[in-house]
Design an enzyme around this catalytic site. Structure first.
Site, PDB file in Angstrom:
ATOM      1  N   GLY A 186       0.832  -1.196   0.000  1.00 36.89           N
ATOM      2  CA  GLY A 186       0.000   0.000   0.000  1.00 36.89           C
ATOM      3  C   GLY A 186       0.864   1.243   0.000  1.00 36.89           C
ATOM      4  O   GLY A 186       2.026   1.210  -0.426  1.00 36.89           O
ATOM      5  N   SER A 187       0.300   2.328   0.500  1.00 32.35           N
ATOM      6  CA  SER A 187       1.008   3.600   0.468  1.00 32.35           C
ATOM      7  C   SER A 187       2.185   3.600   1.449  1.00 32.35           C
ATOM      8  O   SER A 187       2.214   2.822   2.412  1.00 32.35           O
ATOM      9  CB  SER A 187       0.039   4.716   0.854  1.00 32.35           C
ATOM     10  N   GLU A 218       5.753  -3.467   0.590  1.00 29.03           N
ATOM     11  CA  GLU A 218       5.686  -3.175  -0.850  1.00 29.03           C
ATOM     12  C   GLU A 218       4.889  -1.889  -0.985  1.00 29.03           C
ATOM     13  O   GLU A 218       3.656  -1.906  -1.000  1.00 29.03           O
ATOM     14  CB  GLU A 218       4.964  -4.321  -1.578  1.00 29.03           C
ATOM     15  N   GLY A 275       2.824   1.991   5.199  1.00 28.91           N
ATOM     16  CA  GLY A 275       3.984   1.141   5.462  1.00 28.91           C
ATOM     17  C   GLY A 275       4.779   1.607   6.673  1.00 28.91           C
ATOM     18  O   GLY A 275       5.267   0.789   7.460  1.00 28.91           O
ATOM     19  N   CYS A 327       1.505   0.568  -8.912  1.00 28.10           N
ATOM     20  CA  CYS A 327       2.679   1.020  -8.158  1.00 28.10           C
ATOM     21  C   CYS A 327       3.836   1.260  -9.128  1.00 28.10           C
ATOM     22  O   CYS A 327       4.718   2.065  -8.860  1.00 28.10           O
ATOM     23  CB  CYS A 327       3.050   0.010  -7.094  1.00 28.10           C
TER      24      CYS A 327
HETATM   25  P1  NAD Z   1      -3.450   2.293   1.338  1.00 27.78           P
HETATM   26  O1  NAD Z   1      -2.143   2.482   2.010  1.00 27.78           O
HETATM   27  O2  NAD Z   1      -4.484   3.324   1.500  1.00 27.78           O
HETATM   28  O3  NAD Z   1      -4.107   0.903   1.836  1.00 27.78           O
HETATM   29  C1  NAD Z   1      -3.469  -0.342   1.645  1.00 27.78           C
HETATM   30  C2  NAD Z   1      -3.945  -1.322   2.703  1.00 27.78           C
HETATM   31  O4  NAD Z   1      -3.428  -0.935   3.977  1.00 27.78           O
HETATM   32  C3  NAD Z   1      -5.464  -1.382   2.871  1.00 27.78           C
HETATM   33  O5  NAD Z   1      -5.837  -2.726   3.079  1.00 27.78           O
HETATM   34  C4  NAD Z   1      -5.695  -0.538   4.121  1.00 27.78           C
HETATM   35  O6  NAD Z   1      -6.869  -0.878   4.816  1.00 27.78           O
HETATM   36  C5  NAD Z   1      -4.464  -0.861   4.942  1.00 27.78           C
HETATM   37  N1  NAD Z   1      -4.041   0.169   5.914  1.00 27.78           N
HETATM   38  C6  NAD Z   1      -4.113   1.509   5.784  1.00 27.78           C
HETATM   39  N2  NAD Z   1      -3.564   2.109   6.858  1.00 27.78           N
HETATM   40  C7  NAD Z   1      -3.126   1.135   7.682  1.00 27.78           C
HETATM   41  C8  NAD Z   1      -2.464   1.110   8.949  1.00 27.78           C
HETATM   42  N3  NAD Z   1      -2.147   2.231   9.592  1.00 27.78           N
HETATM   43  N4  NAD Z   1      -2.152  -0.092   9.497  1.00 27.78           N
HETATM   44  C9  NAD Z   1      -2.440  -1.240   8.842  1.00 27.78           C
HETATM   45  N5  NAD Z   1      -3.096  -1.285   7.661  1.00 27.78           N
HETATM   46  C10 NAD Z   1      -3.424  -0.118   7.077  1.00 27.78           C
HETATM   47  O7  NAD Z   1      -3.123   2.045  -0.215  1.00 27.78           O
HETATM   48  P2  NAD Z   1      -4.125   1.919  -1.450  1.00 27.78           P
HETATM   49  O8  NAD Z   1      -4.690   3.249  -1.771  1.00 27.78           O
HETATM   50  O9  NAD Z   1      -5.048   0.755  -1.239  1.00 27.78           O
HETATM   51  O10 NAD Z   1      -3.111   1.461  -2.610  1.00 27.78           O
HETATM   52  C11 NAD Z   1      -2.316   2.348  -3.353  1.00 27.78           C
HETATM   53  C12 NAD Z   1      -0.895   2.360  -2.838  1.00 27.78           C
HETATM   54  O11 NAD Z   1      -0.364   1.045  -2.800  1.00 27.78           O
HETATM   55  C13 NAD Z   1       0.034   3.142  -3.752  1.00 27.78           C
HETATM   56  O12 NAD Z   1       0.906   3.896  -2.966  1.00 27.78           O
HETATM   57  C14 NAD Z   1       0.779   2.051  -4.505  1.00 27.78           C
HETATM   58  O13 NAD Z   1       2.022   2.445  -5.024  1.00 27.78           O
HETATM   59  C15 NAD Z   1       0.914   1.024  -3.447  1.00 27.78           C
HETATM   60  N6  NAD Z   1       1.154  -0.302  -4.013  1.00 27.78           N
HETATM   61  C16 NAD Z   1       2.420  -0.799  -3.955  1.00 27.78           C
HETATM   62  C17 NAD Z   1       2.708  -2.026  -4.526  1.00 27.78           C
HETATM   63  C18 NAD Z   1       4.101  -2.590  -4.500  1.00 27.78           C
HETATM   64  O14 NAD Z   1       4.247  -3.770  -4.761  1.00 27.78           O
HETATM   65  N7  NAD Z   1       5.128  -1.808  -4.205  1.00 27.78           N
HETATM   66  C19 NAD Z   1       1.694  -2.774  -5.140  1.00 27.78           C
HETATM   67  C20 NAD Z   1       0.406  -2.239  -5.170  1.00 27.78           C
HETATM   68  C21 NAD Z   1       0.152  -1.000  -4.594  1.00 27.78           C
END
Ligand code: NAD
Length: 512
Positions: free
Chosen positions: A243-244, A265, A248, A299
């Site tokens: 995720g973002s 990731e 992370g 991503c």
């Molecule tokens: P996001 O960070 O908003 O959410 C991702 C996940 O994390 C969700 O399931 C969310 O509920 C959970 N989450 C959010 N805050 C949290 C916390 N404090 N503790 C634990 N869990 C939490 O991201 P998004 O909008 O769903 O996805 C887009 C982002 O993901 C972009 O930044 C993209 O680059 C990244 N991404 C990276 C990869 C990679 O392999 N590097 C792959 C796909 C997406």
């Protein structure tokens, strides 16, 4: 709702009001609030699921832990055989699951099907891996001693995933973790919960047929709070979070505070360097697909194009022409190149980024904007935009999860590499060149600082055979191919003495 969508929901076993917590054998009751899943394609309500409350979460973790005690004793190739059958089940459901991915997330049907294909590919990879979880043997410095290392299963793997790859990222983790002897507890994104239910149904059927214990595949649902329960649970030795970068950092801190392991990731800010020796046909195709595919929500999306001054004008002209040909609309229609953004909040972020580009002194070359009208019912369709910028603009340093491509001019390759590396993220990068010296400079230790560095292909669309992930704010994790499996196991070094007199290492004498 469209008849076809109703049919695929039925095929994938998804009910209109669906429990959200499962141990693979049972759906657990929960008093959590409802999560409604609306399609970004047309704004329709697809279904509702119950998010996981604390009691159901604890029950799912307990089931996963109990299952681990049994699953770790099953021979790895036998675990691989179960994963092989998951691959077969995915082949049978590829069309339905691919369409659900497209409808719930908004990517094109081709990309939705491609995502399921990636799941099938990682199953095949994991099956082979189940017979190759090798350790090394080492020569001991002591006579009559033998040393070797073995890899043992780790325990429950918590998987937190993002909306943009609602099924593939989970499978990269789960298929490897399962052949390694771990159990998995998955929290999909709250924006794509039905994709998670569909996967759980597919896997549960295979597991039932093979009498796999309850809890080897558990599913929990909810927002960041459920993610925080995963991060803080000392019963989950490894948390794999996608995720973002903001997410992370939060996960990394919580997991580190209990000395757990995390596999991160996170966001990217990927660039293609276009040298004077680039094939411009290939460059434009690669850059356009990389920038607008999945509506800029990968991503690995190409966000920056760093172009040599001698070809800058030509590249700019050809890009503007190519953007004029783009068809934006329903991603289930194969004629369209660009689908919607995930939701209205994403549209606001896109609009705000366009404003910031101008306020920082950038020049818009291809204007953006929100598309309105009947065919764009959801309100989430936007026009891909191109802007001329400088790399040090604050907005360029950020990952805006939308189809905005930045053009930056350079004079020397050293300068181009410095620009490419001059962001906080380090996921994917590419160079377009037919010149061997440029290519090697880009790939050398003084070249790209990213986890992925490509030549004459774009930044997006990785294969499962390589390790996937990136450096710096991208989090440092590696998933999928190569030896990424090692993170799902614990390494044990064994020294065996088969002589009659105890010998100490480093020649230490200790006679009693
Ligand atoms: P996001 O960070 O908003 O959410 C991702 C996940 O994390 C969700 O399931 C969310 O509920 C959970 N989450 C959010 N805050 C949290 C916390 N404090 N503790 C634990 N869990 C939490 O991201 P998004 O909008 O769903 O996805 C887009 C982002 O993901 C972009 O930044 C993209 O680059 C990244 N991404 C990276 C990869 C990679 O392999 N590097 C792959 C796909 C997406």
């Amino acid at each position: 709702m469209d008849k076809k969508i109703a049919q695929i929901l039925k095929e994938l076993g998804i009910k209109a009001a669906q429990p959200g917590t499962s141990t693979g054998v049972r759906w657990l009751k929960s008093a959590g609030k409802d999560i409604a899943s609306y399609s970004p394609v047309d704004g329709s309500l697809i279904g509702k699921i119950k998010s996981t409350d604390r009691k159901a979460f604890d029950a799912a973790v307990a089931a996963s832990q109990k299952a681990f005690l049994q699953w770790r004793t099953v021979p790895a190739p036998k675990r691989g055989e179960v994963v092989r059958q998951i691959g077969e089940a995915l082949r049978a459901k590829k069309d339905a699951l691919g369409m659900l991915v497209s409808y719930e997330m908004g990517k094109s049907l081709q990309e939705g099907l491609g995502e399921v294909q990636e799941m099938i590919d990682i199953c095949d990879f994991a099956v082979g891996l189940s017979r190759q979880l090798h350790g090394l043997t080492m020569h001991s410095e002591r006579p009559l001693h033998r040393m070797y290392e073995q890899w043992h299963p780790l325990g429950v793997v918590g998987i937190i995933s993002a909306f943009n790859f609602p099924v593939a990222v989970w499978s990269w983790n789960a298929m490897l973790a399962w052949v390694c002897g771990d159990t998995c507890l998955w929290k999909p994104s709250e924006k794509t919960p039905l994709c998670g239910i569909a996967c759980q149904n597919i896997v549960s059927e295979v597991f039932k047929k093979n009498q796999v214990p309850e809890g080897v595949s558990s599913l929990v649902n909810g927002d960041y709070r459920v993610g925080e329960w995963i991060s803080s649970s000392s019963q989950i030795p490894l948390v794999s979070a996608t995720g973002s970068t903001r997410m992370g950092v939060a996960v990394a801190k919580t997991v580190a505070a209990r000395l757990g392991r995390s596999l991160l990731e996170l966001g990217g800010n990927n660039a293609i360097i276009v040298t004077a020796n680039a094939d411009l046909d290939m460059t434009v195709r690669g850059a356009v697909f990389g920038a607008v595919g999945t509506a800029g929500q990968r991503c690995t999306t190409t966000r920056r194009l760093i172009v040599h001054e001698s070809v800058y004008k030509k590249v700019r002209e050809r890009l503007v022409k190519a953007y004029a040909q783009l068809k934006i609309g329903n991603p289930l229609n194969a004629a369209n190149h660009v689908g919607p953004l995930i939701d209205r909040a994403a549209v606001q972020q896109y609009l705000s980024a366009l404003k910031k580009i101008v306020s920082e002194g950038g020049k818009i070359l291809v204007a953006g904007g929100v598309l309105k009208g009947n065919e764009f019912g959801s309100g989430c369709y936007v026009k891909p935009a191109i802007a001329e910028v400088r790399n040090n603009f604050r907005i360029v340093q950020e990952e805006t999860f939308a189809p905005i491509l930045y053009l930056i001019k350079y004079k020397t390759l050293d300068e181009a590499i410095a620009l490419q590396n001059g962001v906080r993220q380090g996921l994917s990068s590419a160079i377009m060149t037919s010149n061997m010296y440029e290519m090697e400079q880009f790939l050398s230790a003084a070249g790209s600082d990213c986890g992925i560095a490509n030549v004459n292909i774009g930044t997006s669309g990785a294969e499962i055979g390589g390790a996937f992930g990136g450096e710096k704010e991208t989090g440092g994790g590696r998933e999928s191919g190569s030896d990424a499996w090692k993170v799902y196991m614990r390494r044990q070094t064994n020294t065996i003495h088969y002589g009659k007199t105890l010998a100490l290492a480093q020649g230490i004498k200790f006679d009693v």
